[in-house]
Design a protein around this motif. Structure first.
Motif, PDB file in Angstrom:
ATOM      1  N   TRP A  25      26.310  40.318 115.412  1.00 36.66           N
ATOM      2  CA  TRP A  25      25.851  40.514 116.786  1.00 36.66           C
ATOM      3  C   TRP A  25      24.332  40.711 116.826  1.00 36.66           C
ATOM      4  O   TRP A  25      23.663  40.204 117.731  1.00 36.66           O
ATOM      5  N   TYR A  26      23.795  41.440 115.873  1.00 39.13           N
ATOM      6  CA  TYR A  26      22.338  41.584 115.792  1.00 39.13           C
ATOM      7  C   TYR A  26      21.689  40.221 115.491  1.00 39.13           C
ATOM      8  O   TYR A  26      20.640  39.885 116.038  1.00 39.13           O
ATOM      9  N   LEU A  80      18.976  38.291 117.858  1.00 37.73           N
ATOM     10  CA  LEU A  80      17.665  37.933 117.329  1.00 37.73           C
ATOM     11  C   LEU A  80      17.442  36.423 117.395  1.00 37.73           C
ATOM     12  O   LEU A  80      16.335  35.965 117.695  1.00 37.73           O
ATOM     13  N   LEU A  90      26.521  41.971 110.490  1.00 32.56           N
ATOM     14  CA  LEU A  90      25.317  41.939 111.326  1.00 32.56           C
ATOM     15  C   LEU A  90      25.326  40.776 112.308  1.00 32.56           C
ATOM     16  O   LEU A  90      24.279  40.404 112.834  1.00 32.56           O
TER      17      LEU A  90
END
Length: 283
Positions: free
Chosen positions: A170-171, A175, A168
Motif C-alpha cells: 500500500w505504501y 508512492l 509494503l
C-alpha cells in the motif's frame, strides 16, 4: 569580404545532426542499466534492479555534461537521450515496483504502475517541447530520474530492512502514484543548472562534499531514498510558500484599493462644514 572566424552554416547543421561516440556511449550505458533492471526484476533480483536504476541516473547525468564540455551536442543525441530516459526512468521503475509490491493488488497495482509510466512519458515529451521556454533554474514537474530514485530507493530500503513487497504494497502504491502525478504537475523543482562548476569555491565547500560522500556511503539505501524524498517534497513546500505569498499580496492590494467607508465620508463632510463656518479657518 570573407570572415574566416565564422563557421559556415552547412558545417553547423552537420554538427547539429551528427552522431558522436563519447556522449552517446554514456547514453547507451544508461539504457543498458535500465534494461538490466527490468531483466533482474523478472528474475526476482530486486536489489540489483534498484542499484541499476541508480547507476542509470549517474550515467544520464554525465552524457549531457560531456556533450557540452566537448561541444558534441546534436539532435540525434537529444532524441536518443529521451528514449533512453523513457526506458531507464519510465518503464524500468514501473516494472520493478510492479513485480516487487504492486502485483498483489490486482488491477490497482498495474493501474498505479501505468500512471507512473505514462507520467514519465508525458514528462519527457513536455520537457522536450518546453526546453527553450521555461526558466532553466527550475524543472516543471518532478524530473523523471528523481521519480525513478523514489521507486528504486523504496525497493532498496525495504529489501535491506527485511520487508517483502507484500508488506509494503500500500505504501508502494501511494508512492508510485505520487511520483507519476508529480512528474506531470506544474510544481517547480530546483534544477541546479545555475551552479557554475568552473567557478572557484571556498574550501569549506570541498569539506561539505567529502562529508556528503561519507554520509551516502554510510548507508546508501536509506540516505539516497531520504534525499530524493526530501527533494520531491521540496517542490510542494516552495509551491505552498509561493501560494501564500501571492495570497497575502492580493489581500494587501485589495485593502489598498477599497473605497473609503461611509463613516469616513460623513466625518470628512462634517469637518468641511465646520471649516466653512469658521471664518478663521485656513482655506
Amino acid at each position: 569580404m570573407s570572415h574566416p572566424d565564422r563557421t559556415p552554416l552547412p558545417m553547423l547543421d552537420k554538427r547539429r545532426r551528427g552522431i558522436y561516440i563519447l556522449p552517446n556511449l554514456f547514453t547507451t550505458a544508461a539504457l543498458f542499466a535500465g534494461f538490466y533492471a527490468i531483466v533482474q526484476a523478472m528474475n526476482n533480483r530486486f536489489e540489483a534492479a534498484a542499484v541499476a536504476i541508480f547507476i542509470a541516473m549517474v550515467l544520464d547525468g554525465l552524457d549531457g555534461r560531456i556533450a557540452r564540455l566537448t561541444h558534441t551536442q546534436s539532435e540525434f543525441g537529444a532524441e536518443y537521450d529521451s528514449l533512453s530516459d523513457m526506458v531507464s526512468f519510465g518503464a524500468a521503475p514501473a516494472l520493478v515496483m510492479y513485480e516487487w509490491a504492486l502485483q498483489g493488488l490486482g488491477k490497482l497495482g498495474w493501474i498505479a504502475a501505468f500512471i507512473y509510466c505514462a507520467g514519465a512519458a508525458l514528462r519527457l515529451a513536455r520537457f522536450n517541447t518546453n526546453i527553450d521556454v521555461v526558466d532553466r533554474r527550475y524543472f516543471q514537474g518532478l524530473p523523471s530520474p528523481a521519480a525513478a530514485a523514489l521507486i528504486a530507493g523504496m525497493v532498496w530500503v525495504g529489501l535491506d530492512n527485511g520487508f517483502s513487497g507484500d508488506e509494503l504494497r500500500w505504501y508502494a502504491c501511494a508512492l508510485t502514484i505520487f511520483a507519476g502525478v508529480s512528474m506531470v504537475s506544474n510544481v517547480l523543482f530546483w534544477s541546479g543548472k545555475d551552479i557554475n562548476l568552473r567557478r572557484s569555491v571556498p574550501f569549506i565547500v570541498l569539506i561539505a562534499l567529502v562529508l556528503a560522500f561519507a554520509l551516502v556511503s554510510s548507508y546508501p539505501p536509506g540516505v539516497l531514498f531520504g534525499l530524493f524524498l526530501i527533494y520531491a517534497g521540496s517542490g510542494y513546500v516552495l509551491w505552498a510558500l509561493r501560494w501564500r505569498k501571492r495570497r497575502l499580496h492580493r489581500a494587501g492590494a485589495a485593502a489598498t484599493s477599497e473605497p473609503p467607508s461611509p463613516q469616513n465620508n460623513d466625518a470628512s463632510a462634517e469637518s468641511g462644514a465646520d471649516a466653512a463656518s469658521d471664518p478663521g479657518s485656513k482655506p
